[in-house]
Scaffold this motif. Structure first.
Motif, short mmCIF file in Angstrom:
data_model
loop_
_atom_site.label_atom_id
_atom_site.label_comp_id
_atom_site.label_asym_id
_atom_site.label_seq_id
_atom_site.Cartn_x
_atom_site.Cartn_y
_atom_site.Cartn_z
N MET A 207 35.24 -10.67 -37.90
CA MET A 207 35.90 -9.36 -37.79
C MET A 207 34.88 -8.26 -37.52
SD MET A 207 39.03 -9.99 -38.11
CE MET A 207 39.78 -11.56 -38.56
N ALA A 208 35.27 -7.35 -36.69
CA ALA A 208 34.38 -6.25 -36.39
C ALA A 208 35.20 -5.02 -36.02
CB ALA A 208 33.46 -6.63 -35.23
N GLU A 209 34.55 -3.90 -36.08
CA GLU A 209 35.18 -2.67 -35.60
C GLU A 209 34.51 -2.32 -34.29
OE1 GLU A 209 37.46 -0.22 -36.87
OE2 GLU A 209 38.16 -1.73 -38.31
N LYS A 210 35.31 -1.95 -33.32
CA LYS A 210 34.73 -1.61 -32.03
C LYS A 210 35.36 -0.30 -31.57
CE LYS A 210 33.76 -3.75 -27.61
NZ LYS A 210 34.20 -4.72 -26.63
N THR A 211 34.53 0.54 -30.97
CA THR A 211 35.08 1.78 -30.46
C THR A 211 35.52 1.56 -29.01
OG1 THR A 211 33.58 2.97 -31.88
CG2 THR A 211 34.66 4.25 -30.16
N ILE A 212 36.82 1.61 -28.82
CA ILE A 212 37.38 1.44 -27.48
C ILE A 212 38.22 2.66 -27.15
CG2 ILE A 212 38.63 -0.11 -25.93
CD1 ILE A 212 38.41 -2.28 -28.10
N ALA A 213 37.97 3.23 -26.00
CA ALA A 213 38.70 4.42 -25.55
C ALA A 213 38.69 5.51 -26.63
CB ALA A 213 40.13 4.05 -25.15
N GLY A 214 37.53 5.66 -27.27
CA GLY A 214 37.36 6.72 -28.25
C GLY A 214 37.98 6.45 -29.60
N GLY B 227 36.67 -10.42 -29.44
CA GLY B 227 37.18 -9.21 -28.83
C GLY B 227 38.70 -9.06 -28.81
N TYR B 228 39.41 -9.96 -29.50
CA TYR B 228 40.87 -9.83 -29.57
C TYR B 228 41.24 -8.87 -30.70
CZ TYR B 228 41.16 -13.90 -26.55
OH TYR B 228 41.03 -14.75 -25.49
N LEU B 229 42.23 -8.00 -30.43
CA LEU B 229 42.67 -7.07 -31.46
C LEU B 229 43.25 -7.84 -32.65
CD1 LEU B 229 42.29 -4.94 -29.22
CD2 LEU B 229 44.43 -3.90 -29.95
N THR B 230 42.91 -7.39 -33.86
CA THR B 230 43.49 -8.07 -35.02
C THR B 230 44.76 -7.36 -35.48
OG1 THR B 230 42.00 -6.82 -36.43
CG2 THR B 230 41.32 -9.05 -35.86
N ASN B 231 44.92 -6.12 -35.06
CA ASN B 231 46.13 -5.39 -35.40
C ASN B 231 46.78 -4.91 -34.10
OD1 ASN B 231 48.13 -3.72 -36.26
ND2 ASN B 231 46.80 -2.38 -37.50
N ALA C 287 43.56 -1.21 -23.28
CA ALA C 287 43.65 -2.33 -22.34
C ALA C 287 42.77 -2.08 -21.12
CB ALA C 287 45.10 -2.55 -21.92
N MET C 288 42.88 -0.86 -20.58
CA MET C 288 42.10 -0.50 -19.38
C MET C 288 40.61 -0.66 -19.64
SD MET C 288 44.09 0.92 -16.90
CE MET C 288 43.97 2.54 -16.21
N MET D 2 39.06 -2.40 -22.03
CA MET D 2 38.66 -3.80 -22.26
C MET D 2 38.53 -4.55 -20.93
SD MET D 2 41.18 -4.82 -25.33
CE MET D 2 40.55 -6.06 -26.34
N ALA D 3 39.48 -4.32 -20.05
CA ALA D 3 39.47 -5.01 -18.76
C ALA D 3 38.28 -4.56 -17.92
CB ALA D 3 40.78 -4.77 -18.03
N LYS D 4 38.00 -3.28 -18.02
CA LYS D 4 36.89 -2.73 -17.23
C LYS D 4 35.57 -3.40 -17.60
CE LYS D 4 37.21 1.62 -15.46
NZ LYS D 4 37.44 3.05 -15.75
N GLU D 5 35.42 -3.71 -18.89
CA GLU D 5 34.21 -4.42 -19.36
C GLU D 5 34.06 -5.76 -18.65
OE1 GLU D 5 33.53 -5.04 -23.56
OE2 GLU D 5 34.15 -2.96 -23.95
N ASP D 6 35.20 -6.37 -18.29
CA ASP D 6 35.16 -7.66 -17.59
C ASP D 6 35.20 -7.47 -16.07
OD1 ASP D 6 35.19 -9.02 -20.01
OD2 ASP D 6 37.38 -9.04 -20.09
N GLY D 7 35.17 -6.22 -15.64
CA GLY D 7 35.19 -5.95 -14.20
C GLY D 7 36.56 -6.04 -13.57
N ILE D 8 37.62 -5.85 -14.38
CA ILE D 8 38.98 -5.90 -13.83
C ILE D 8 39.64 -4.53 -13.96
CG2 ILE D 8 41.27 -6.96 -14.07
CD1 ILE D 8 39.86 -9.44 -15.27
N ASP D 9 40.18 -4.03 -12.86
CA ASP D 9 40.93 -2.77 -12.88
C ASP D 9 42.41 -3.09 -13.04
OD1 ASP D 9 39.23 -0.57 -12.71
OD2 ASP D 9 38.80 -0.99 -10.59
N LEU D 10 42.97 -2.66 -14.14
CA LEU D 10 44.38 -2.98 -14.40
C LEU D 10 45.31 -2.08 -13.58
CD1 LEU D 10 44.47 -3.57 -18.27
CD2 LEU D 10 44.09 -5.22 -16.45
N GLY D 11 46.24 -2.71 -12.88
CA GLY D 11 47.24 -1.97 -12.12
C GLY D 11 48.61 -2.18 -12.72
N PRO D 12 49.66 -1.67 -12.05
CA PRO D 12 51.03 -1.78 -12.58
C PRO D 12 51.45 -3.23 -12.84
CG PRO D 12 51.00 -0.51 -10.53
CD PRO D 12 49.59 -0.92 -10.79
#
Lengths: 167, 103
Positions: free
Chosen positions: B1-8, B17-21, B30-31, B33-43
Motif C-alpha cells: 500500500m502506498a499513497e500517491k499524488t495523482i492529479a493534485g 498502482g491500482y487504486l485501493t479505494n 485516469a488521464m 495514470m494513463a499519461k504515465e504509460d504514454g496513453i492519451d485517453l479519449g472518449p
C-alpha cells in the motif's frame, strides 16, 4: 545481475502436441494470457494438437474418459474406466466440460484463436504433422498464419527473455 | 500500500498502482495514470472505463472476452486502446482492482 532476473518475459513460444480438450485449452489459455500481459506470443500446433486448429473439429474437442484417472463424476465420485468406454459417454462428458468452461468465459477454440491474434499473437501449424495427416492450409482456422518447419520455429525463439513451453 | 499524488490529490494505491479505494477515482486521475504509460485517453477509452466500473460495482467478474462483447469495442480494438494490457491497464485507469480472471 539481480536486476536482470527480475525482467519480465519478452516472448513465449508455446507448443501444443495433443488434441485432448484440456491439452488444447492449456495452450490457448497460456497463449492468450501471455498476449494480455503484453508478451510477444507464438503458438505452434503439431501432431494431434492440430485438432485444436482444424476448422472442422476445433470446437468439438473431446476429453478422454478412458485412461484418465483425474476424471471424476459429479459429486466427486470415482469415474469407472468401463463407463467411459460406453458409447456417447465421452461425447457427453466433453460437451459438459465445454459448457462449464463457457460459464467461466472460456471461449470455444475458434474464438480463442481470434482473441489471441487480435492481440498480436501468431498461430502456426507444424509442416511435418500437416503432411503426415495429409492436411491443407484451408483445413485450418483462418487465424493460422502459416505452416512452418521446426527450424523456422526455432528461428523465432530469439531474444534474451524468450521461453519455449511444451504443454 | 502506498499513497500517491495523482492529479493534485493524494490517492491510496497498491504497489502496482491500482487504486485501493475506487471512490477516490476521477477522470483526471485516469488521464494522469494513463499519461504515465504514454496513453492519451479519449472518449472511447472512457466508455470502456465507465463500463468496467459499472460491472465491478455490480459484483461481476471481468474477462477480456466479456469486455470485447460489451458492444463498446471488440477484442482487437481493446488491444489498440490499451496496448500491452487490455484488461490490466484499463482496470488500473478505471480505479478498480487488478483483474483476477485468467481469460
Amino acid at each position: 545481475m539481480s536486476n536482470l532476473e527480475q525482467k519480465p518475459l519478452d516472448k513465449v513460444l508455446i507448443i501444443c502436441a495433443k488434441g485432448n480438450l484440456e491439452d488444447v485449452y492449456a495452450a490457448l489459455v497460456m497463449a492468450n494470457g501471455a498476449v494480455m500481459e503484453g508478451i510477444e506470443t507464438k503458438l505452434f500446433f503439431t501432431f494431434f494438437g492440430l485438432e485444436g486448429i482444424l476448422k472442422k473439429r476445433m470446437d468439438k474437442l473431446h476429453t478422454a474418459t478412458v485412461g484418465n484417472p483425474g476424471m471424476r463424476m459429479p459429486g466427486d465420485l470415482p469415474f469407472p474406466t468401463l463407463l467411459g468406454a460406453l458409447p456417447f459417454v465421452e461425447a457427453g462428458v466433453s460437451s459438459m466440460m465445454r459448457s462449464e468452461m463457457d460459464k467461466l468465459d472460456m471461449p470455444p477454440p475458434s474464438e480463442f484463436l481470434e482473441m489471441i491474434t487480435a492481440g498480436g499473437g501468431e498461430v502456426f501449424a507444424c509442416k511435418l504433422a500437416v503432411e503426415m495427416f495429409k492436411l491443407k492450409k484451408e483445413d485450418f482456422s483462418p487465424e493460422v498464419k502459416d505452416i512452418i518447419t521446426i527450424g523456422q520455429f526455432y528461428e523465432m525463439a530469439t531474444g534474451q527473455n524468450t521461453q519455449i513451453i511444451f504443454t | 500500500m502506498a499513497e500517491k499524488t495523482i492529479a493534485g490529490k493524494s490517492i491510496a494505491v497498491t504497489d502496482e498502482g491500482y487504486l485501493t479505494n475506487t471512490s477516490q477515482w476521477s477522470k483526471e486521475i485516469a488521464m494522469e495514470m494513463a499519461k504515465e504509460d504514454g496513453i492519451d485517453l479519449g472518449p472511447k477509452h472512457f466508455e470502456i472505463l465507465e463500463y468496467l466500473r459499472k460491472e465491478v460495482a455490480a459484483g461481476e467478474s471481468l474477462s477480456i472476452r466479456k469486455v470485447g462483447k460489451s458492444g463498446i469495442a471488440d477484442v482487437k480494438e481493446l488491444y489498440q486502446l490499451f496496448p500491452g494490457g487490455p484488461l490490466k491497464l484499463s482496470s488500473k485507469y478505471a480505479g478498480i482492482p487488478k483483474p483476477t480472471s485468467c481469460v
